[in-house]
Scaffold this motif. Structure first.
Motif, PDB file in Angstrom:
ATOM      1  N   ILE A 100       0.246 -29.541 -43.214  1.00 47.36           N
ATOM      2  CA  ILE A 100       0.466 -30.538 -42.273  1.00 47.36           C
ATOM      3  C   ILE A 100       0.119 -30.468 -40.946  1.00 47.36           C
ATOM      4  CG2 ILE A 100       2.450 -31.736 -41.607  1.00 47.36           C
ATOM      5  CD1 ILE A 100       3.835 -31.270 -44.159  1.00 47.36           C
ATOM      6  N   ILE A 101       0.392 -29.074 -40.453  1.00 45.92           N
ATOM      7  CA  ILE A 101       0.325 -28.806 -38.935  1.00 45.92           C
ATOM      8  C   ILE A 101      -1.334 -29.038 -38.529  1.00 45.92           C
ATOM      9  CG2 ILE A 101       0.079 -27.075 -37.252  1.00 45.92           C
ATOM     10  CD1 ILE A 101       2.726 -25.950 -38.145  1.00 45.92           C
ATOM     11  N   VAL A 102      -2.173 -28.247 -39.373  1.00 48.21           N
ATOM     12  CA  VAL A 102      -3.576 -28.425 -39.506  1.00 48.21           C
ATOM     13  C   VAL A 102      -4.057 -29.873 -39.389  1.00 48.21           C
ATOM     14  CG1 VAL A 102      -5.807 -27.689 -40.148  1.00 48.21           C
ATOM     15  CG2 VAL A 102      -3.810 -26.138 -40.318  1.00 48.21           C
ATOM     16  N   SER A 103      -3.634 -30.530 -40.322  1.00 46.63           N
ATOM     17  CA  SER A 103      -4.210 -31.911 -40.736  1.00 46.63           C
ATOM     18  C   SER A 103      -3.730 -32.745 -39.558  1.00 46.63           C
ATOM     19  CB  SER A 103      -3.352 -32.604 -41.892  1.00 46.63           C
ATOM     20  OG  SER A 103      -3.906 -31.768 -43.203  1.00 46.63           O
ATOM     21  N   THR A 104      -2.453 -32.711 -39.059  1.00 48.84           N
ATOM     22  CA  THR A 104      -2.169 -33.462 -37.827  1.00 48.84           C
ATOM     23  C   THR A 104      -2.944 -33.252 -36.665  1.00 48.84           C
ATOM     24  OG1 THR A 104      -0.011 -33.550 -38.741  1.00 48.84           O
ATOM     25  CG2 THR A 104      -0.208 -33.752 -36.339  1.00 48.84           C
ATOM     26  N   ALA A 105      -3.271 -31.936 -36.679  1.00 46.75           N
ATOM     27  CA  ALA A 105      -4.051 -31.344 -35.174  1.00 46.75           C
ATOM     28  C   ALA A 105      -5.219 -31.969 -35.212  1.00 46.75           C
ATOM     29  CB  ALA A 105      -3.999 -29.895 -35.097  1.00 46.75           C
ATOM     30  N   PHE A 106      -5.913 -32.054 -36.475  1.00 46.51           N
ATOM     31  CA  PHE A 106      -7.443 -32.572 -36.655  1.00 46.51           C
ATOM     32  C   PHE A 106      -7.167 -34.200 -36.379  1.00 46.51           C
ATOM     33  CE2 PHE A 106      -8.829 -28.615 -37.651  1.00 46.51           C
ATOM     34  CZ  PHE A 106     -10.219 -28.645 -37.604  1.00 46.51           C
ATOM     35  N   LYS A 107      -6.114 -34.596 -37.133  1.00 49.44           N
ATOM     36  CA  LYS A 107      -6.100 -36.046 -36.801  1.00 49.44           C
ATOM     37  C   LYS A 107      -5.940 -36.577 -35.465  1.00 49.44           C
ATOM     38  CE  LYS A 107      -3.078 -40.173 -38.348  1.00 49.44           C
ATOM     39  NZ  LYS A 107      -1.852 -40.381 -39.135  1.00 49.44           N
ATOM     40  N   VAL A 108      -5.152 -35.925 -34.497  1.00 50.46           N
ATOM     41  CA  VAL A 108      -4.754 -36.121 -33.037  1.00 50.46           C
ATOM     42  C   VAL A 108      -6.340 -35.886 -32.309  1.00 50.46           C
ATOM     43  CG1 VAL A 108      -3.774 -35.331 -30.993  1.00 50.46           C
ATOM     44  CG2 VAL A 108      -2.587 -35.590 -33.265  1.00 50.46           C
ATOM     45  N   LYS A 109      -6.992 -34.885 -32.557  1.00 49.87           N
ATOM     46  CA  LYS A 109      -8.282 -34.407 -31.976  1.00 49.87           C
ATOM     47  C   LYS A 109      -9.273 -35.262 -32.291  1.00 49.87           C
ATOM     48  CE  LYS A 109     -11.001 -32.006 -29.710  1.00 49.87           C
ATOM     49  NZ  LYS A 109     -11.020 -31.876 -28.247  1.00 49.87           N
ATOM     50  N   PHE A 110      -9.498 -35.738 -33.738  1.00 51.01           N
ATOM     51  CA  PHE A 110     -10.620 -36.753 -34.151  1.00 51.01           C
ATOM     52  C   PHE A 110      -9.980 -37.801 -34.632  1.00 51.01           C
ATOM     53  CE2 PHE A 110     -11.823 -32.283 -34.824  1.00 51.01           C
ATOM     54  CZ  PHE A 110     -13.057 -32.017 -33.995  1.00 51.01           C
ATOM     55  N   SER A 111      -9.650 -39.062 -33.770  1.00 52.80           N
ATOM     56  CA  SER A 111      -9.105 -39.947 -34.373  1.00 52.80           C
ATOM     57  C   SER A 111     -10.112 -40.729 -35.137  1.00 52.80           C
ATOM     58  CB  SER A 111      -8.647 -40.638 -32.999  1.00 52.80           C
ATOM     59  OG  SER A 111      -9.849 -41.023 -32.281  1.00 52.80           O
ATOM     60  N   ALA A 112      -9.695 -41.715 -36.061  1.00 44.07           N
ATOM     61  CA  ALA A 112     -10.271 -42.432 -37.130  1.00 44.07           C
ATOM     62  C   ALA A 112      -9.690 -43.610 -37.430  1.00 44.07           C
ATOM     63  CB  ALA A 112     -10.839 -41.522 -38.122  1.00 44.07           C
ATOM     64  N   PRO A 113     -10.541 -44.671 -37.811  1.00 41.56           N
ATOM     65  CA  PRO A 113      -9.804 -45.951 -38.165  1.00 41.56           C
ATOM     66  C   PRO A 113      -9.341 -45.854 -39.595  1.00 41.56           C
ATOM     67  CG  PRO A 113     -12.103 -46.325 -38.406  1.00 41.56           C
ATOM     68  CD  PRO A 113     -11.761 -44.927 -37.506  1.00 41.56           C
ATOM     69  N   ALA A 114      -8.451 -46.816 -40.016  1.00 40.60           N
ATOM     70  CA  ALA A 114      -7.782 -46.826 -41.301  1.00 40.60           C
ATOM     71  C   ALA A 114      -9.069 -46.883 -42.324  1.00 40.60           C
ATOM     72  CB  ALA A 114      -6.842 -47.603 -41.443  1.00 40.60           C
ATOM     73  N   TYR A 115      -8.906 -46.572 -43.764  1.00 48.88           N
ATOM     74  CA  TYR A 115      -9.804 -46.632 -44.689  1.00 48.88           C
ATOM     75  C   TYR A 115      -9.973 -48.301 -44.752  1.00 48.88           C
ATOM     76  CZ  TYR A 115     -11.918 -46.245 -48.966  1.00 48.88           C
ATOM     77  OH  TYR A 115     -12.935 -46.089 -50.194  1.00 48.88           O
ATOM     78  N   GLU A 116      -8.947 -49.004 -44.683  1.00 48.50           N
ATOM     79  CA  GLU A 116      -9.219 -50.284 -45.106  1.00 48.50           C
ATOM     80  C   GLU A 116     -10.104 -51.003 -43.856  1.00 48.50           C
ATOM     81  OE1 GLU A 116      -6.404 -48.741 -44.979  1.00 48.50           O
ATOM     82  OE2 GLU A 116      -5.480 -49.124 -46.960  1.00 48.50           O
ATOM     83  N   VAL A 117     -10.348 -50.620 -42.694  1.00 47.09           N
ATOM     84  CA  VAL A 117     -10.946 -50.954 -41.658  1.00 47.09           C
ATOM     85  C   VAL A 117     -12.333 -50.577 -41.865  1.00 47.09           C
ATOM     86  CG1 VAL A 117     -11.343 -51.172 -38.934  1.00 47.09           C
ATOM     87  CG2 VAL A 117      -8.805 -51.043 -39.979  1.00 47.09           C
ATOM     88  N   ASP A 118     -12.654 -49.238 -41.758  1.00 44.87           N
ATOM     89  CA  ASP A 118     -13.779 -48.780 -42.110  1.00 44.87           C
ATOM     90  C   ASP A 118     -14.090 -47.373 -42.974  1.00 44.87           C
ATOM     91  OD1 ASP A 118     -16.533 -47.510 -41.770  1.00 44.87           O
ATOM     92  OD2 ASP A 118     -16.645 -47.899 -39.688  1.00 44.87           O
ATOM     93  N   ALA A 119     -14.228 -47.650 -44.158  1.00 46.22           N
ATOM     94  CA  ALA A 119     -14.272 -46.595 -45.476  1.00 46.22           C
ATOM     95  C   ALA A 119     -14.970 -45.403 -44.944  1.00 46.22           C
ATOM     96  CB  ALA A 119     -14.527 -47.210 -46.566  1.00 46.22           C
ATOM     97  N   ILE A 120     -16.006 -45.528 -44.413  1.00 50.55           N
ATOM     98  CA  ILE A 120     -16.830 -44.353 -43.946  1.00 50.55           C
ATOM     99  C   ILE A 120     -16.231 -43.640 -42.866  1.00 50.55           C
ATOM    100  CG2 ILE A 120     -19.506 -43.526 -43.220  1.00 50.55           C
ATOM    101  CD1 ILE A 120     -18.912 -44.596 -46.069  1.00 50.55           C
ATOM    102  N   ALA A 121     -16.082 -44.312 -41.793  1.00 51.82           N
ATOM    103  CA  ALA A 121     -15.813 -43.627 -40.585  1.00 51.82           C
ATOM    104  C   ALA A 121     -14.393 -43.199 -40.786  1.00 51.82           C
ATOM    105  CB  ALA A 121     -15.554 -44.784 -39.322  1.00 51.82           C
ATOM    106  N   SER A 122     -13.403 -43.705 -41.556  1.00 46.77           N
ATOM    107  CA  SER A 122     -11.981 -43.110 -41.819  1.00 46.77           C
ATOM    108  C   SER A 122     -12.074 -41.684 -42.204  1.00 46.77           C
ATOM    109  CB  SER A 122     -11.300 -43.964 -42.798  1.00 46.77           C
ATOM    110  OG  SER A 122     -11.876 -43.797 -44.081  1.00 46.77           O
ATOM    111  N   THR A 123     -12.999 -41.119 -42.768  1.00 47.14           N
ATOM    112  CA  THR A 123     -13.019 -39.497 -42.691  1.00 47.14           C
ATOM    113  C   THR A 123     -14.008 -38.824 -41.997  1.00 47.14           C
ATOM    114  OG1 THR A 123     -12.525 -40.156 -45.278  1.00 47.14           O
ATOM    115  CG2 THR A 123     -13.215 -37.908 -44.720  1.00 47.14           C
ATOM    116  N   VAL A 124     -13.672 -38.302 -40.807  1.00 46.17           N
ATOM    117  CA  VAL A 124     -14.642 -37.744 -40.081  1.00 46.17           C
ATOM    118  C   VAL A 124     -15.157 -36.364 -40.431  1.00 46.17           C
ATOM    119  CG1 VAL A 124     -13.354 -38.656 -38.064  1.00 46.17           C
ATOM    120  CG2 VAL A 124     -12.673 -36.495 -38.915  1.00 46.17           C
TER     121      VAL A 124
END
Length: 231
Positions: A184-208
């Protein structure tokens, strides 16, 4: 020689619970800690693996591992554990517990790192490499289980043998907890560092692309406590 060995065993039997017992619990229990960390955190890692390597263009939901791949990634270590228990149990009788225990720890450290560095240019090659190293990781874990219990039982006294051995096995619970917490900590840290749109908005860009480091870090970090135990 035999009399000296009996004197040592008698001294351990009548000894009070000392600081050395707690030290042994931590050292031996660290094997159970990392075993549980690996066997239970992989279910969290597979969620990310599916999203990274099995994305389907136009799908309404993120990618997931195919059932056969998911079963292989999750179950191959358990197959190795069974084989490792049988092999290292036999080898322990031939070579002694201390040497064989060190061998299992070294095998686990190597496979911890190797599984996190799983390589390949396609999803199939990455999963195949991961499964290969996870089998041998389970092989080492299988040897660690009986050897850890044996070593701890030899250091217990007659007054509190059950308490000490249970304390060692309780490290499994800590391993499960820390594995989930660290993921959870690692996932949260990467989510904060590399923000991405929701999957429904942009499926490709949602996974950095940097998300590929998340599962590798979660797997590799397990090698640290195991290496310290061997030290």
């Amino acid at each position: 020689m035999a009399r000296e060995q009996l004197q040592v065993l008698n001294a351990l039997d009548v000894a009070k619970t000392l600081w050395c017992h707690f030290t042994t619990i931590i050292i031996v229990g660290m094997g159970f800690f990392t075993d549980a960390y690996d066997l239970f955190c992989i279910s969290l890692v597979t969620k990310l693996l599916g999203r990274l390597y099995y994305h389907v263009d136009g799908a309404s939901k993120p990618g997931t591992l195919p059932p056969n791949v998911s079963a292989a990634v999750n179950g191959v270590a358990l197959c190795g554990t069974l084989a490792g228990q049988l092999f290292f149990g036999w080898l322990r009788d031939k070579m002694g517990r201390k040497l064989v225990y060190g061998m299992t720890l070294m095998l686990m450290v190597i496979c911890f790192v190797a599984s996190g560095l799983s390589f390949g240019s396609s999803p199939k090659s990455v999963m195949s490499t991961l499964c290969f190293f996870r089998f041998w990781l389970g092989f080492g874990i299988g040897g660690d289980y009986p050897l850890s219990a044996t070593i701890m039982s030899e250091y217990t006294n007659k007054k509190t043998p059950g308490t000490i051995i249970v304390a060692v096995f309780a490290m499994q619970g800590f391993g499960i907890f820390v594995g989930g917490l660290f993921a959870i900590i690692v996932s949260t840290a990467f989510k904060v560092k590399f923000s991405a749109p929701a999957y429904e908005v942009d499926a490709i860009a949602s996974t950095v692309p940097q998300a590929d480091y998340v599962w590798r870090i979660i797997l590799i970090v397990r090698a640290l406590p195991t290496a310290l135990t061997n030290y």
